[in-house]
Design a protein around this motif. Structure first.
Motif, PDB file in Angstrom:
ATOM      1  N   ASP A 110     -50.925  27.303 -54.796  1.00 40.59           N
ATOM      2  CA  ASP A 110     -50.074  28.153 -55.633  1.00 40.59           C
ATOM      3  C   ASP A 110     -49.067  28.939 -54.811  1.00 40.59           C
ATOM      4  O   ASP A 110     -47.922  29.155 -55.250  1.00 40.59           O
ATOM      5  CB  ASP A 110     -50.942  29.127 -56.436  1.00 40.59           C
ATOM      6  CG  ASP A 110     -51.692  28.439 -57.567  1.00 40.59           C
ATOM      7  OD1 ASP A 110     -51.518  27.213 -57.735  1.00 40.59           O
ATOM      8  OD2 ASP A 110     -52.453  29.117 -58.270  1.00 40.59           O
ATOM      9  N   ALA A 111     -49.463  29.384 -53.630  1.00 42.38           N
ATOM     10  CA  ALA A 111     -48.548  30.158 -52.794  1.00 42.38           C
ATOM     11  C   ALA A 111     -47.358  29.312 -52.369  1.00 42.38           C
ATOM     12  O   ALA A 111     -46.206  29.777 -52.378  1.00 42.38           O
ATOM     13  CB  ALA A 111     -49.291  30.702 -51.568  1.00 42.38           C
ATOM     14  N   LEU A 112     -47.624  28.060 -51.989  1.00 47.28           N
ATOM     15  CA  LEU A 112     -46.528  27.166 -51.607  1.00 47.28           C
ATOM     16  C   LEU A 112     -45.645  26.867 -52.813  1.00 47.28           C
ATOM     17  O   LEU A 112     -44.398  26.844 -52.695  1.00 47.28           O
ATOM     18  CB  LEU A 112     -47.093  25.871 -51.028  1.00 47.28           C
ATOM     19  CG  LEU A 112     -46.060  24.821 -50.607  1.00 47.28           C
ATOM     20  CD1 LEU A 112     -45.125  25.370 -49.519  1.00 47.28           C
ATOM     21  CD2 LEU A 112     -46.758  23.535 -50.127  1.00 47.28           C
ATOM     22  N   ALA A 113     -46.257  26.640 -53.969  1.00 46.61           N
ATOM     23  CA  ALA A 113     -45.470  26.378 -55.174  1.00 46.61           C
ATOM     24  C   ALA A 113     -44.559  27.560 -55.489  1.00 46.61           C
ATOM     25  O   ALA A 113     -43.373  27.386 -55.795  1.00 46.61           O
ATOM     26  CB  ALA A 113     -46.402  26.098 -56.354  1.00 46.61           C
ATOM     27  N   ALA A 114     -45.093  28.778 -55.399  1.00 48.29           N
ATOM     28  CA  ALA A 114     -44.292  29.973 -55.678  1.00 48.29           C
ATOM     29  C   ALA A 114     -43.170  30.126 -54.670  1.00 48.29           C
ATOM     30  O   ALA A 114     -42.032  30.474 -55.028  1.00 48.29           O
ATOM     31  CB  ALA A 114     -45.185  31.206 -55.674  1.00 48.29           C
ATOM     32  N   GLU A 115     -43.475  29.856 -53.405  1.00 46.04           N
ATOM     33  CA  GLU A 115     -42.458  30.016 -52.359  1.00 46.04           C
ATOM     34  C   GLU A 115     -41.324  29.004 -52.542  1.00 46.04           C
ATOM     35  O   GLU A 115     -40.139  29.356 -52.441  1.00 46.04           O
ATOM     36  CB  GLU A 115     -43.124  29.856 -50.988  1.00 46.04           C
ATOM     37  CG  GLU A 115     -42.207  30.150 -49.812  1.00 46.04           C
ATOM     38  CD  GLU A 115     -41.550  28.888 -49.251  1.00 46.04           C
ATOM     39  OE1 GLU A 115     -40.444  28.996 -48.690  1.00 46.04           O
ATOM     40  OE2 GLU A 115     -42.154  27.806 -49.402  1.00 46.04           O
ATOM     41  N   GLN A 116     -41.654  27.770 -52.857  1.00 45.89           N
ATOM     42  CA  GLN A 116     -40.609  26.752 -53.015  1.00 45.89           C
ATOM     43  C   GLN A 116     -39.817  26.971 -54.303  1.00 45.89           C
ATOM     44  O   GLN A 116     -38.583  26.774 -54.313  1.00 45.89           O
ATOM     45  CB  GLN A 116     -41.238  25.358 -52.976  1.00 45.89           C
ATOM     46  CG  GLN A 116     -41.755  24.979 -51.583  1.00 45.89           C
ATOM     47  CD  GLN A 116     -42.295  23.570 -51.514  1.00 45.89           C
ATOM     48  OE1 GLN A 116     -42.595  22.940 -52.533  1.00 45.89           O
ATOM     49  NE2 GLN A 116     -42.454  23.057 -50.288  1.00 45.89           N
ATOM     50  N   LEU A 117     -40.471  27.381 -55.368  1.00 39.70           N
ATOM     51  CA  LEU A 117     -39.735  27.692 -56.596  1.00 39.70           C
ATOM     52  C   LEU A 117     -38.816  28.894 -56.394  1.00 39.70           C
ATOM     53  O   LEU A 117     -37.713  28.949 -56.960  1.00 39.70           O
ATOM     54  CB  LEU A 117     -40.708  27.946 -57.752  1.00 39.70           C
ATOM     55  CG  LEU A 117     -41.394  26.703 -58.343  1.00 39.70           C
ATOM     56  CD1 LEU A 117     -42.467  27.105 -59.351  1.00 39.70           C
ATOM     57  CD2 LEU A 117     -40.381  25.775 -58.998  1.00 39.70           C
ATOM     58  N   SER A 118     -39.240  29.856 -55.600  1.00 36.21           N
ATOM     59  CA  SER A 118     -38.391  31.013 -55.306  1.00 36.21           C
ATOM     60  C   SER A 118     -37.149  30.583 -54.531  1.00 36.21           C
ATOM     61  O   SER A 118     -36.027  31.048 -54.822  1.00 36.21           O
ATOM     62  CB  SER A 118     -39.180  32.045 -54.508  1.00 36.21           C
ATOM     63  OG  SER A 118     -38.392  33.182 -54.237  1.00 36.21           O
TER      64      SER A 118
END
Length: 597
Positions: A110-118
């Motif tokens: 989830d952290a990677l998903a949030a970082e890439q979506l940001s």
């Protein structure tokens, strides 16, 4: 609220879809990427076309397999996104749908998903674009709306919000109440679809069986209520993948779609159209025919009497008890012979019923009438049947029978009391629309659909009725839409069925013969009084039972596209003899072509 529709919900070219959406009253559209790619119009021309039609482009969709992927894959995704954001600038769209990844390269992080979506949102913001992140019900790692919202909340980017989709939420059985925990300003988009309740792979369910709100089994209205409590003020948008809609004419489908949203908005309290005026009975059924003689012979054998004739039109009124049949021999071309063309519905407020119909986009039909004729309002049902809102012996309202001149005294030698129900066969692509139409426009209750085995495929049927059963309409669609027998309409007449069948035969009428095997099976399933089953066998009477009572019924031969049914309900029976339909259909196939019309 503003209404929108995804172009994937309609058939045809992109231009045809946009035109249909605008004519149906939509405020905006979601442009589905494949529709744009297949269009000869440039993005600028699509933008101009939408502006000319009064449509906004509310969403461009979709971008797939973006988040939680290895760095090199994400770099390729960013390159793709730059091109899409430039395309959206030319198109005039400011919100893009990003679906949760189904890529085998995606990882559960989830952290990677949030970082890439940001990071993607940073790029989008530079172009004046917002990203609406949606959880696909079959997403590889993100498949629920609350999980998608957690990632959006973690990213904390002003250009990143969530898209809620009723199908993805309700097909998984998720509790929609949690939607209220999402701030309304972070719900960037709301997509709506209903669906029948099926036990199947969710991807196939989504891609082929979605339908418009009110046509399936989901509580779409309940979900919308939760969304509205967040303060969401964006459009209500339809995204419906449906094989039937993709093969149907775009214009009527768009009207059906808009009607579903108007009913939905009424249900959740956003709008207050004229209230439904539930019909209280059947005033008449109208047959149109190129040759009145066979129809007159059939009605006469059943004990009907020609009691009146219209003052200015070639229409005769045949009556027995409270059952009235109009026979119209007007000049219209009727390729299929005799047809059930119109129904008169008793209404406590005909004008109010017409206002309700018009507000829900039911086409109001122009009517040729003389100055002295009764002012009857009529609308067209999806199958083309004309529905008249009538008053009979109702103080203060014009009586439709005033247009007729008496030609004979009324008599009831056949014992028929009233019209029990009407059977209307729908075009294959209008079945769901018809159920929603009769429920929303007329205020009738729609019962569950029933699928029946037909000798040539499958027959699907759904009945709509008013509370006391004085109006019953059985809607059906057959598997062989070009077959005259499958497509037959019918009028069911309430009577003492054995006595009426005997009188009909004695008067020269012919009843549909039923195979002996049916009665052998009936004897195995139920016990009957002495001689009862033999009487049924002799007359071709079928039998059914439910928890409330018993049902006996038989059929005339088909005339053109119409047959008549004699029915007897005892003890509060509520059905229509559905389990006997395959036998009836097989028998009608056997004798098909015996009669003309």
């Amino acid at each position: 609220m503003r209404t929108s529709i995804a172009t994937v919900s309609l058939s045809g070219s992109l231009t045809e879809k946009l035109t249909a959406a605008a004519r149906a009253g939509f405020d905006g559209v979601e442009i589905f990427e494949n529709d744009l790619l297949a269009s000869p119009l440039t993005p600028e021309e699509v933008r101009a076309r939408c502006a000319d039609l009064g449509l906004t482009i509310d969403l461009y969709q979709p971008m797939r397999d973006i988040e939680a992927v290895p760095a090199d894959e994400f770099a390729r995704n960013v390159r793709r996104a730059r091109h899409k954001f430039e395309l959206m600038r030319r198109l005039g769209a400011d919100t893009v749908l990003v679906c949760s990844s189904v890529s085998p390269l995606a990882v559960d992080d989830d952290a990677l998903a949030a970082e890439q979506l940001s990071r993607l949102a940073d790029l989008a913001q530079e172009s004046g674009i917002r990203i609406a992140y949606e959880a696909l019900a079959w997403g590889r790692h993100v498949s629920t709306y609350d999980h998608a919202w957690h990632i959006v909340e973690t990213a904390g980017h002003p250009a990143l919000g969530t898209c809620l989709d009723s199908f993805h939420i309700l097909s998984r059985g998720s509790d929609p109440k949690g939607v209220e925990d999402i701030p309304g300003e972070k719900i960037f988009f709301l997509q709506l679809a209903d669906a029948p309740l099926l036990a199947m792979d969710v991807l196939q369910w989504s891609r082929h069986y979605r339908c418009f709100p009110g046509q399936g089994g989901f509580d779409v209205a309940g979900l919308v209520r939760h969304v509205l409590r967040t303060g969401y003020d964006g459009p209500l948008s339809l995204e419906v993948f449906n094989d039937v809609f993709r093969q149907s004419e775009a214009g009527p489908t768009a009207v059906d779609a808009q009607r579903s949203l108007r009913v939905l908005q009424e249900t959740v309290g956003v709008t207050t159209p004229p209230a439904p005026v539930v019909p209280t009975g059947v005033a008449f059924a109208e047959l149109v025919t190129p040759d009145a003689a066979p129809v007159a012979a059939l009605l006469g054998a059943l004990g009907f009497v020609r009691t009146a004739r219209h003052r200015s039109k070639p229409v005769d009124l045949w009556q027995q008890g409270e059952a009235r049949v109009l026979v119209n021999t007007g000049p219209a071309v009727r390729r299929d012979g005799t047809q059930l063309a119109a129904i008169g519905l008793e209404s406590p407020d005909p004008a109010g019923a017409a206002r309700r119909a018009e507000a829900l986009l039911a086409p109001v039909l122009p009517r040729r009438r003389a100055p002295e004729d009764a002012p009857l309002d009529a609308v067209a049902a999806p199958d083309g049947t004309e529905l008249f809102f009538c008053a009979t012996d109702r103080p203060g309202l014009p009586d439709w029978r005033a247009d007729f001149t008496d030609v004979a005294h009324h008599a009831t030698p056949g014992g028929i009391r009233r019209i029990d129900h009407l059977g209307l066969t729908q075009p294959w692509h209008h079945f769901d629309e018809a159920a929603l139409f009769h429920r929303s426009v007329l205020g009738l209750h729609a019962q569950e659909s029933v699928d029946l085995a037909d000798p040539y495929g499958l027959l699907r049927s759904r009945a709509v009725t008013n509370p006391d059963g004085s109006v019953r309409i059985a809607l059906s669609v057959g598997a062989a839409p070009t077959d005259d027998t499958v497509q037959a309409q019918h009028i069911a007449l309430a009577t003492d069925v054995v006595a009426a069948a005997r009188r009909f035969r004695a008067a020269g009428g012919r009843l549909l013969p039923i195979p002996a095997n049916y009665y052998d099976d009936l004897a195995a399933r139920h016990e009957f009084a002495d001689g009862e089953l033999e009487t049924y066998r002799e007359l071709g009477i079928l039998h059914d039972r439910d928890a409330h009572g018993e049902f006996r019924h038989c059929y005339t031969l088909t005339l053109g596209r119409v047959f008549l049914e004699l029915v007897q309900r005892d003890g509060g029976y509520r059905g229509y003899g559905a389990q006997n339909a395959p036998v009836r259909l097989a028998a009608q196939h056997t004798v098909k072509g015996v009669t003309g019309g």
